[in-house]
Design an enzyme around this catalytic site. Structure first.
Site, PDB file in Angstrom:
ATOM      1  N   SER A  66       6.966  -0.316   9.999  1.00 54.08           N
ATOM      2  CA  SER A  66       5.589  -0.157   9.554  1.00 54.08           C
ATOM      3  C   SER A  66       5.432   1.215   8.918  1.00 54.08           C
ATOM      4  O   SER A  66       6.061   2.191   9.351  1.00 54.08           O
ATOM      5  CB  SER A  66       4.627  -0.285  10.733  1.00 54.08           C
ATOM      6  OG  SER A  66       3.315   0.116  10.372  1.00 54.08           O
ATOM      7  N   GLY A 110       5.221 -10.106   4.261  1.00 54.59           N
ATOM      8  CA  GLY A 110       5.973 -10.089   5.509  1.00 54.59           C
ATOM      9  C   GLY A 110       5.228 -10.778   6.642  1.00 54.59           C
ATOM     10  O   GLY A 110       3.990 -10.755   6.704  1.00 54.59           O
ATOM     11  N   MET A 150       0.839  -1.195   0.000  1.00 57.79           N
ATOM     12  CA  MET A 150       0.000   0.000   0.000  1.00 57.79           C
ATOM     13  C   MET A 150       0.879   1.254   0.000  1.00 57.79           C
ATOM     14  O   MET A 150       0.425   2.345   0.365  1.00 57.79           O
ATOM     15  CB  MET A 150      -0.950   0.001   1.202  1.00 57.79           C
ATOM     16  CG  MET A 150      -2.005  -1.085   1.104  1.00 57.79           C
ATOM     17  SD  MET A 150      -3.537  -0.708   1.990  1.00 57.79           S
ATOM     18  CE  MET A 150      -2.929  -0.509   3.657  1.00 57.79           C
ATOM     19  N   GLY A 151       2.139   1.091  -0.404  1.00 51.18           N
ATOM     20  CA  GLY A 151       3.036   2.239  -0.467  1.00 51.18           C
ATOM     21  C   GLY A 151       3.574   2.632   0.895  1.00 51.18           C
ATOM     22  O   GLY A 151       3.553   1.842   1.835  1.00 51.18           O
ATOM     23  N   ALA A 152       4.065   3.875   0.998  1.00 54.76           N
ATOM     24  CA  ALA A 152       4.768   4.336   2.201  1.00 54.76           C
ATOM     25  C   ALA A 152       5.828   3.297   2.569  1.00 54.76           C
ATOM     26  O   ALA A 152       5.890   2.808   3.696  1.00 54.76           O
ATOM     27  CB  ALA A 152       3.795   4.582   3.346  1.00 54.76           C
ATOM     28  N   HIS A 186       9.498  -3.685   3.316  1.00 55.92           N
ATOM     29  CA  HIS A 186       9.034  -3.922   1.945  1.00 55.92           C
ATOM     30  C   HIS A 186      10.221  -4.230   1.019  1.00 55.92           C
ATOM     31  O   HIS A 186      10.143  -5.139   0.190  1.00 55.92           O
ATOM     32  CB  HIS A 186       8.318  -2.685   1.401  1.00 55.92           C
ATOM     33  CG  HIS A 186       7.062  -2.313   2.134  1.00 55.92           C
ATOM     34  ND1 HIS A 186       6.973  -1.197   2.930  1.00 55.92           N
ATOM     35  CD2 HIS A 186       5.844  -2.903   2.176  1.00 55.92           C
ATOM     36  CE1 HIS A 186       5.743  -1.110   3.425  1.00 55.92           C
ATOM     37  NE2 HIS A 186       5.042  -2.134   2.995  1.00 55.92           N
ATOM     38  N   GLN A 193      -2.800 -11.799   8.435  1.00 53.93           N
ATOM     39  CA  GLN A 193      -3.027 -11.556   7.009  1.00 53.93           C
ATOM     40  C   GLN A 193      -2.376 -12.635   6.161  1.00 53.93           C
ATOM     41  O   GLN A 193      -2.950 -13.089   5.162  1.00 53.93           O
ATOM     42  CB  GLN A 193      -2.476 -10.186   6.621  1.00 53.93           C
ATOM     43  CG  GLN A 193      -2.574  -9.884   5.142  1.00 53.93           C
ATOM     44  CD  GLN A 193      -2.040  -8.511   4.799  1.00 53.93           C
ATOM     45  OE1 GLN A 193      -2.754  -7.529   4.910  1.00 53.93           O
ATOM     46  NE2 GLN A 193      -0.782  -8.437   4.403  1.00 53.93           N
TER      47      GLN A 193
END
Length: 279
Positions: free
Chosen positions: A185, A147, A30-32, A37, A153
């Site tokens: 995060s 991750g 979701m970016g950021a 990541h 999830q």
């Protein structure tokens, strides 16, 4: 590195690569972006010929409109990080491109979706299932990388692969941490300077549980952990669960794979983390 906003254009490009016998690795985000990541991008690069990263803030997995509004959006910085990590393609669609029609799909993930995150975030995992399945259909990757920080999830996505009978292989990456133990995060940037000093207490509490599991029952450890966190946090849950079923355990005899999972609010920021309690 190329960026695509349209589904068909990305699919045409990836099909051309597939026709040359190239394997495709996929990292949905979701970016950021942070180094957690990027570690998944590196895993994908090592395992596959082509690396695709999606950046899409998925509105249907947010049960709190304020959380969706405040979610950090940093595309330019993200793209720079991905280029440095030798990503091949970014998929950066609009909400209209992903959801041209109202979403009506409903998944049944059974007991996996009713505990922990599911108990506090109604509809969250259905939104995750819908978007991940759509992304899997678009990219048609050989391997997809997620991750372990989002432990529940990960279980949901593995269940999704079974439900939809998908051929993609799910690869789990270890949680990346700051030097003081805080799990990386995208939400960490919203912590105040003072809150950031308290944030590592989540990981220290998880480690304390791991160090004391020989002398205490899961129930005793969960109670103490909640009290420890309540000093600076507003904990939603601290549960020790079976790592496959995600159901809370009362005794160590109930599982060979115990995992401690936590969610807690620090100021306006909700943090999650977990630790595998290898015995």
């Amino acid at each position: 590195m190329k960026t695509y906003n349209k589904i068909q254009e990305l699919q045409n490009e990836l099909q051309a690569q597939r026709n040359q016998g190239k394997t495709i690795g996929f990292v949905p985000t979701m970016g950021a972006l942070h180094q957690g990541h990027i570690s998944l991008v590196h895993q994908a690069r090592a395992a596959c010929d082509i690396v695709v990263v999606s950046i899409f803030v998925n509105p249907i997995q947010f049960n709190n409109p304020e959380d969706l509004k405040k979610y950090p959006r940093t595309y330019e910085a993200d793209a720079k990080l991905l280029e440095e990590a030798t990503c091949d393609y970014i998929f950066y669609p609009t909400v209209g491109e992903m959801y041209p029609e109202k979403v009506t799909k409903k998944y049944d993930f059974g007991n996996l979706e009713t505990v922990m995150e599911g108990a506090f975030r109604e509809g969250h995992f259905n939104g995750v299932g819908v978007v991940v399945n759509k992304l899997f259909e678009i990219v048609n990757a050989d391997k997809a990388f997620f991750g372990k920080k989002d432990f529940q999830q990960l279980a949901i996505i593995r269940s999704l692969v079974e439900i939809e009978n998908l051929s993609v292989e799910i690869i789990a990456g270890e949680t990346m941490r700051e030097c003081d133990g805080l799990a990386m995060s995208s939400r960490n940037v919203r912590l105040t300077e003072e809150e950031r000093t308290f944030a590592p207490e989540i990981f220290s509490t998880l480690n304390w549980v791991k160090e004391n599991m020989e002398n205490h029952s899961p129930i005793e450890l969960m109670e103490v952990a909640m009290k420890r966190l309540s000093v600076h946090f507003k904990p939603e849950y601290f549960q020790i669960v079976d790592g496959l079923s995600l159901q809370m355990i009362n005794s160590w005899d109930e599982t060979n794979y115990p995992v401690a999972c936590v969610a807690a609010h620090l100021g306006q920021v909700r943090l999650i983390d977990n630790i595998e309690l290898n015995r």
